[in-house]
Design a protein around this motif. Structure first.
Motif, PDB file in Angstrom:
ATOM      1  N   SER A 250     -51.240 -11.477  74.157  1.00 25.16           N
ATOM      2  CA  SER A 250     -50.219 -12.516  74.281  1.00 25.16           C
ATOM      3  C   SER A 250     -50.804 -13.919  74.171  1.00 25.16           C
ATOM      4  O   SER A 250     -50.109 -14.851  73.764  1.00 25.16           O
ATOM      5  N   ALA A 251     -52.067 -14.068  74.514  1.00 25.65           N
ATOM      6  CA  ALA A 251     -52.709 -15.383  74.452  1.00 25.65           C
ATOM      7  C   ALA A 251     -52.749 -15.935  73.021  1.00 25.65           C
ATOM      8  O   ALA A 251     -52.857 -17.142  72.833  1.00 25.65           O
TER       9      ALA A 251
ATOM     10  N   THR B  59     -45.476  -9.042  88.530  1.00 23.94           N
ATOM     11  CA  THR B  59     -46.886  -9.347  88.811  1.00 23.94           C
ATOM     12  C   THR B  59     -47.746  -9.275  87.554  1.00 23.94           C
ATOM     13  O   THR B  59     -48.926  -9.584  87.597  1.00 23.94           O
ATOM     14  N   THR B  60     -47.151  -8.883  86.426  1.00 29.30           N
ATOM     15  CA  THR B  60     -47.912  -8.726  85.187  1.00 29.30           C
ATOM     16  C   THR B  60     -48.104 -10.043  84.442  1.00 29.30           C
ATOM     17  O   THR B  60     -48.972 -10.143  83.584  1.00 29.30           O
ATOM     18  N   GLY B  61     -47.274 -11.024  84.694  1.00 30.29           N
ATOM     19  CA  GLY B  61     -47.326 -12.286  83.960  1.00 30.29           C
ATOM     20  C   GLY B  61     -46.461 -12.283  82.716  1.00 30.29           C
ATOM     21  O   GLY B  61     -46.345 -13.304  82.029  1.00 30.29           O
ATOM     22  N   VAL B  62     -45.845 -11.158  82.405  1.00 21.19           N
ATOM     23  CA  VAL B  62     -45.034 -11.042  81.199  1.00 21.19           C
ATOM     24  C   VAL B  62     -43.807 -11.947  81.279  1.00 21.19           C
ATOM     25  O   VAL B  62     -43.482 -12.656  80.325  1.00 21.19           O
ATOM     26  N   ALA B  63     -43.120 -11.957  82.413  1.00 22.27           N
ATOM     27  CA  ALA B  63     -41.900 -12.762  82.556  1.00 22.27           C
ATOM     28  C   ALA B  63     -42.198 -14.245  82.321  1.00 22.27           C
ATOM     29  O   ALA B  63     -41.476 -14.919  81.579  1.00 22.27           O
ATOM     30  N   ALA B  64     -43.252 -14.746  82.929  1.00 25.12           N
ATOM     31  CA  ALA B  64     -43.608 -16.166  82.751  1.00 25.12           C
ATOM     32  C   ALA B  64     -43.964 -16.455  81.300  1.00 25.12           C
ATOM     33  O   ALA B  64     -43.554 -17.477  80.741  1.00 25.12           O
TER      34      ALA B  64
ATOM     35  N   ASP C  55     -40.792 -16.560  79.094  1.00 29.09           N
ATOM     36  CA  ASP C  55     -40.002 -17.778  79.288  1.00 29.09           C
ATOM     37  C   ASP C  55     -40.560 -18.925  78.455  1.00 29.09           C
ATOM     38  O   ASP C  55     -39.804 -19.746  77.943  1.00 29.09           O
ATOM     39  N   GLN C  56     -41.880 -18.993  78.315  1.00 25.46           N
ATOM     40  CA  GLN C  56     -42.522 -20.128  77.659  1.00 25.46           C
ATOM     41  C   GLN C  56     -42.698 -19.974  76.153  1.00 25.46           C
ATOM     42  O   GLN C  56     -42.710 -20.960  75.432  1.00 25.46           O
ATOM     43  N   VAL C  57     -42.858 -18.752  75.659  1.00 24.48           N
ATOM     44  CA  VAL C  57     -43.172 -18.546  74.248  1.00 24.48           C
ATOM     45  C   VAL C  57     -41.995 -18.939  73.350  1.00 24.48           C
ATOM     46  O   VAL C  57     -40.828 -18.855  73.759  1.00 24.48           O
TER      47      VAL C  57
ATOM     48  N   GLN D  97     -34.209 -20.111  77.121  1.00 18.77           N
ATOM     49  CA  GLN D  97     -34.997 -21.261  76.681  1.00 18.77           C
ATOM     50  C   GLN D  97     -35.978 -20.896  75.577  1.00 18.77           C
ATOM     51  O   GLN D  97     -36.423 -19.764  75.483  1.00 18.77           O
ATOM     52  N   ASN D  98     -36.299 -21.890  74.754  1.00 19.47           N
ATOM     53  CA  ASN D  98     -37.281 -21.763  73.667  1.00 19.47           C
ATOM     54  C   ASN D  98     -36.899 -20.704  72.639  1.00 19.47           C
ATOM     55  O   ASN D  98     -37.763 -20.014  72.098  1.00 19.47           O
ATOM     56  N   THR D  99     -35.604 -20.563  72.365  1.00 20.12           N
ATOM     57  CA  THR D  99     -35.131 -19.540  71.421  1.00 20.12           C
ATOM     58  C   THR D  99     -34.359 -20.177  70.279  1.00 20.12           C
ATOM     59  O   THR D  99     -33.500 -21.032  70.507  1.00 20.12           O
ATOM     60  N   GLN D 100     -34.675 -19.726  69.071  1.00 23.72           N
ATOM     61  CA  GLN D 100     -33.930 -20.121  67.876  1.00 23.72           C
ATOM     62  C   GLN D 100     -33.365 -18.869  67.227  1.00 23.72           C
ATOM     63  O   GLN D 100     -34.006 -17.811  67.245  1.00 23.72           O
TER      64      GLN D 100
END
Length: 185
Positions: free
Chosen positions: A39-40, A66-71, A74-76, A91-94
């Protein structure tokens, strides 16, 4: 940018989840670390409408993740291919509504890192048929489903799957294996 299809699959190659063999919250630490490593490098998450709606109804509300996937989700930068969706509601969706293969081919030509496609079986099959995929990632779960759509289209009118070359593989304590392939000429 590179287009990468990442799918969770069964031993019999089924990516359509008709049974309860996949739980995004039930992953061992090594698998979670691998997913976050991948994901990075993700600049864009490209989804079909159904997978997008499934993600949108689950991940933004996963406050105990706790996996960090949700955060991350949201940002990607998210792009959803749909001829019916008018308001993404995340958010952040086209929305890509017209000539999606041309739009995706144009996106692929832009500078950047990875465009990740996951789920979105119809979209993934179209990208494969158009020869737009640069890498195929498979997380194989130790189950046999026996039905459902596969990683590659099974239809009589589908293009032949490309020849692939293994570029990475791992096994995780949960019994899930990972393999990444790129098209070989």
């Amino acid at each position: 940018m590179r287009i990468i299809i990442t799918q969770n699959t069964t031993l019999d190659g089924r990516v359509e989840m008709l049974d309860d063999w996949f739980d995004p919250q039930a992953q061992d630490e090594e698998l979670t670390a691998e997913l976050m490593r991948q994901s990075a490098n993700e600049d864009v998450l490209l989804l079909g409408r159904q997978t997008f709606e499934d993600f949108r109804s689950y991940w933004p509300h996963a406050t105990d993740d706790t996996t960090g996937v949700a955060a991350h989700l949201d940002q990607v930068d998210k792009r959803v291919v749909s001829s019916t969706l008018t308001d993404p509601g995340w958010q952040n969706t086209q929305i890509i509504s017209e000539d999606p293969m041309r739009a995706v081919a144009h996106l692929r030509e832009q500078p950047g890192r990875d465009i990740i496609v996951t789920g979105s079986i119809t979209l993934a099959h179209e990208l494969i048929s158009e020869g737009l995929v640069d890498e195929y990632r498979m997380f194989t779960y130790p189950v046999w489903q026996g039905r459902g759509r596969g990683y590659f289209h099974d239809g009589a009118h589908s293009a032949r799957p490309p020849r692939l070359k293994l570029i990475d593989s791992k096994a995780f304590p949960s019994g899930i294996t990972y393999a990444a392939y790129e098209p070989s000429s």
